[in-house]
Design an enzyme around this catalytic site. Structure first.
Site, PDB file in Angstrom:
ATOM      1  N   TYR A  93      22.521 -13.806 -29.954  1.00 23.76           N
ATOM      2  CA  TYR A  93      21.791 -13.992 -31.048  1.00 23.76           C
ATOM      3  C   TYR A  93      20.547 -14.514 -30.926  1.00 23.76           C
ATOM      4  O   TYR A  93      20.226 -15.104 -29.758  1.00 23.76           O
ATOM      5  CB  TYR A  93      22.670 -15.006 -32.061  1.00 23.76           C
ATOM      6  CG  TYR A  93      22.481 -16.618 -31.617  1.00 23.76           C
ATOM      7  CD1 TYR A  93      21.553 -17.420 -31.603  1.00 23.76           C
ATOM      8  CD2 TYR A  93      23.605 -16.929 -30.666  1.00 23.76           C
ATOM      9  CE1 TYR A  93      21.477 -18.793 -31.086  1.00 23.76           C
ATOM     10  CE2 TYR A  93      23.486 -18.244 -30.062  1.00 23.76           C
ATOM     11  CZ  TYR A  93      22.497 -19.242 -30.503  1.00 23.76           C
ATOM     12  OH  TYR A  93      22.484 -20.572 -29.995  1.00 23.76           O
ATOM     13  N   CYS A  94      19.616 -14.280 -31.824  1.00 24.07           N
ATOM     14  CA  CYS A  94      18.110 -15.070 -32.012  1.00 24.07           C
ATOM     15  C   CYS A  94      18.068 -15.743 -33.122  1.00 24.07           C
ATOM     16  O   CYS A  94      18.889 -16.166 -33.678  1.00 24.07           O
ATOM     17  CB  CYS A  94      17.109 -13.917 -31.482  1.00 24.07           C
ATOM     18  SG  CYS A  94      16.998 -12.624 -32.867  1.00 24.07           S
ATOM     19  N   TRP A  95      16.768 -15.782 -33.740  1.00 22.51           N
ATOM     20  CA  TRP A  95      16.505 -16.472 -34.824  1.00 22.51           C
ATOM     21  C   TRP A  95      17.018 -15.910 -36.206  1.00 22.51           C
ATOM     22  O   TRP A  95      17.974 -16.498 -36.753  1.00 22.51           O
ATOM     23  CB  TRP A  95      14.803 -16.654 -34.954  1.00 22.51           C
ATOM     24  CG  TRP A  95      14.617 -17.547 -36.418  1.00 22.51           C
ATOM     25  CD1 TRP A  95      14.047 -16.711 -37.616  1.00 22.51           C
ATOM     26  CD2 TRP A  95      14.801 -18.731 -36.499  1.00 22.51           C
ATOM     27  NE1 TRP A  95      13.981 -17.881 -38.379  1.00 22.51           N
ATOM     28  CE2 TRP A  95      14.181 -19.012 -37.941  1.00 22.51           C
ATOM     29  CE3 TRP A  95      15.116 -19.844 -35.777  1.00 22.51           C
ATOM     30  CZ2 TRP A  95      14.287 -20.302 -38.262  1.00 22.51           C
ATOM     31  CZ3 TRP A  95      15.159 -21.104 -36.295  1.00 22.51           C
ATOM     32  CH2 TRP A  95      14.853 -21.282 -37.672  1.00 22.51           C
ATOM     33  N   SER A 101      17.232 -10.539 -29.937  1.00 21.48           N
ATOM     34  CA  SER A 101      18.579 -10.146 -29.674  1.00 21.48           C
ATOM     35  C   SER A 101      18.915  -8.726 -29.770  1.00 21.48           C
ATOM     36  O   SER A 101      19.819  -8.118 -28.956  1.00 21.48           O
ATOM     37  CB  SER A 101      19.619 -10.750 -30.507  1.00 21.48           C
ATOM     38  OG  SER A 101      19.321 -10.510 -32.057  1.00 21.48           O
ATOM     39  N   TYR A 122      20.863 -16.874 -35.602  1.00 24.74           N
ATOM     40  CA  TYR A 122      20.832 -18.603 -35.523  1.00 24.74           C
ATOM     41  C   TYR A 122      20.998 -18.956 -37.116  1.00 24.74           C
ATOM     42  O   TYR A 122      21.588 -19.936 -37.518  1.00 24.74           O
ATOM     43  CB  TYR A 122      19.830 -19.335 -34.912  1.00 24.74           C
ATOM     44  CG  TYR A 122      19.724 -20.864 -35.067  1.00 24.74           C
ATOM     45  CD1 TYR A 122      20.386 -21.707 -34.633  1.00 24.74           C
ATOM     46  CD2 TYR A 122      18.484 -20.980 -36.215  1.00 24.74           C
ATOM     47  CE1 TYR A 122      20.381 -23.139 -35.138  1.00 24.74           C
ATOM     48  CE2 TYR A 122      18.278 -22.306 -36.484  1.00 24.74           C
ATOM     49  CZ  TYR A 122      19.283 -23.360 -36.013  1.00 24.74           C
ATOM     50  OH  TYR A 122      19.062 -24.917 -36.414  1.00 24.74           O
TER      51      TYR A 122
END
Length: 351
Positions: A93-95, A101, A122
């Site tokens: 995952y990323c933001w 991601s 996130y």
């Protein structure tokens, strides 16, 4: 490879590894518990790409960003992921579940791993934390432990947890003892968001039919704020008061705060904040004791002049069921005394 369905926050436990592809600074502020940080852009790179995006062009930012991401991914493949077997299944995952991601998942899949991307990243997890707290807190069957400063409330909570009871250790998640002198030496408090993450992680494990023991706290623990719904629920819940003798409390404080003698100047500075409440003369005496490392007379007076006079009033003001409280008593707050208190709490009739 398996059919690609959007992966939700609640599916995260089905994966071998949870990878946070955001920068170390973002990870430090808050992350999904158990995740490892494998940034595709470090703090400086992320800031630089952001500046180029705004000041030069989105195309230039993406071109340079792609080169940086590739270099970082190569490093992770050489190091962090070097020992992963062919059947390894990571969730990334990323933001917001976007480019960072996405690029990592693409490369991991090219290798042959069944990598998946957390839908909405996130941000989705943060929404999950907030809704969990809002939804579960009002349903908790709280039992609130109160007691004057030095009553070993936190240790009694730990003893209850060891006995298999459900416990919310708010000071543990906040990494702070909740009083003026409560910050732990060399320990940073978590961000507000990570404190809430730890709280939600604990709430997810609770059986709502069983009681949950918690220490009566004010709205803030150090610089971390408690969710207002939790504060309100706590203040309307049944109270158990620990009544320990003054000597037992003093002995406990001298053990529990012994490290304050290691930095007399820091202790004296903190005591300086009490001048308005206690007057310059009293605080000057306390600061002299701090410099001499004379903690026994200092704690004795802090209890008698500062903590105890406010205790009764504030409890009555804050806890609506204070007058109906049940009490447990101790003349000793050593290990055996704390275990005995936990036993007394468990034997109390239901409120």
């Amino acid at each position: 490879m398996s059919h690609r369905q959007p992966i939700r926050v609640t599916d995260r436990h089905q994966f071998d590894t949870l990878i946070d592809a955001r920068s170390p600074a973002e990870f430090e502020q808050d992350h999904i518990p158990g995740a490892i940080n494998c940034p595709v852009l470090d703090n400086e790179e992320r800031a630089r790409i952001g500046t180029i995006y705004k000041q030069v062009s989105p195309f230039e930012a993406k071109r340079l960003g792609a080169a940086m991401v590739s270099a970082n991914l190569a490093r992770h493949l050489h190091e962090t992921f070097a020992d992963k077997p062919a059947h390894w299944k990571p969730l990334v995952y990323c933001w917001r579940g976007g480019l960072r991601s996405g690029s990592m998942v693409t490369w991991l899949r090219l290798v042959g791993w069944d990598a998946q991307q957390l839908a909405n990243g996130y941000k989705a997890y943060r929404g999950h934390v907030i809704s969990l707290i809002d939804h579960l807190v009002p349903q908790l069957r709280l039992q609130v432990l109160c007691g004057a400063t030095g009553s070993a409330k936190t240790r009694v909570l730990h003893a209850l947890a060891q006995a298999g009871e459900q416990v919310l250790d708010l000071e543990g998640y906040a990494r702070h003892k909740g009083s003026l002198l409560g910050n732990l030496p060399g320990v940073e408090q978590p961000s507000q968001k990570y404190f809430e993450t730890l709280l939600a992680q604990q709430l997810e494990t609770f059986d709502l039919a069983r009681p949950v023991y918690v220490e009566g706290e004010s709205v803030k623990i150090g610089r971390v704020s408690l969710p207002l719904g939790l504060v309100e629920h706590m203040r309307q819940s049944p109270v158990v008061e620990i009544e320990a003798t003054a000597q037992a409390r003093l002995d406990y404080l001298l053990r529990d705060y012994a490290y304050l003698g290691d930095d007399p100047q820091a202790l004296a500075d903190k005591l300086g904040w009490l001048k308005e409440l206690q007057g310059k003369e009293v605080v000057a005496r306390w600061q002299a004791w701090a410099h001499e490392r004379s903690l026994s007379p200092l704690f004795s007076e802090l209890m008698a002049l500062h903590y105890d006079p406010h205790y009764q009033r504030s409890q009555e003001r804050h806890f609506s069921r204070w007058r109906a409280r049940r009490t447990v008593q101790a003349a000793d707050l050593g290990e055996a005394g704390i275990a005995d208190l936990a036993g007394q709490v468990l034997r109390l009739p239901p409120a």
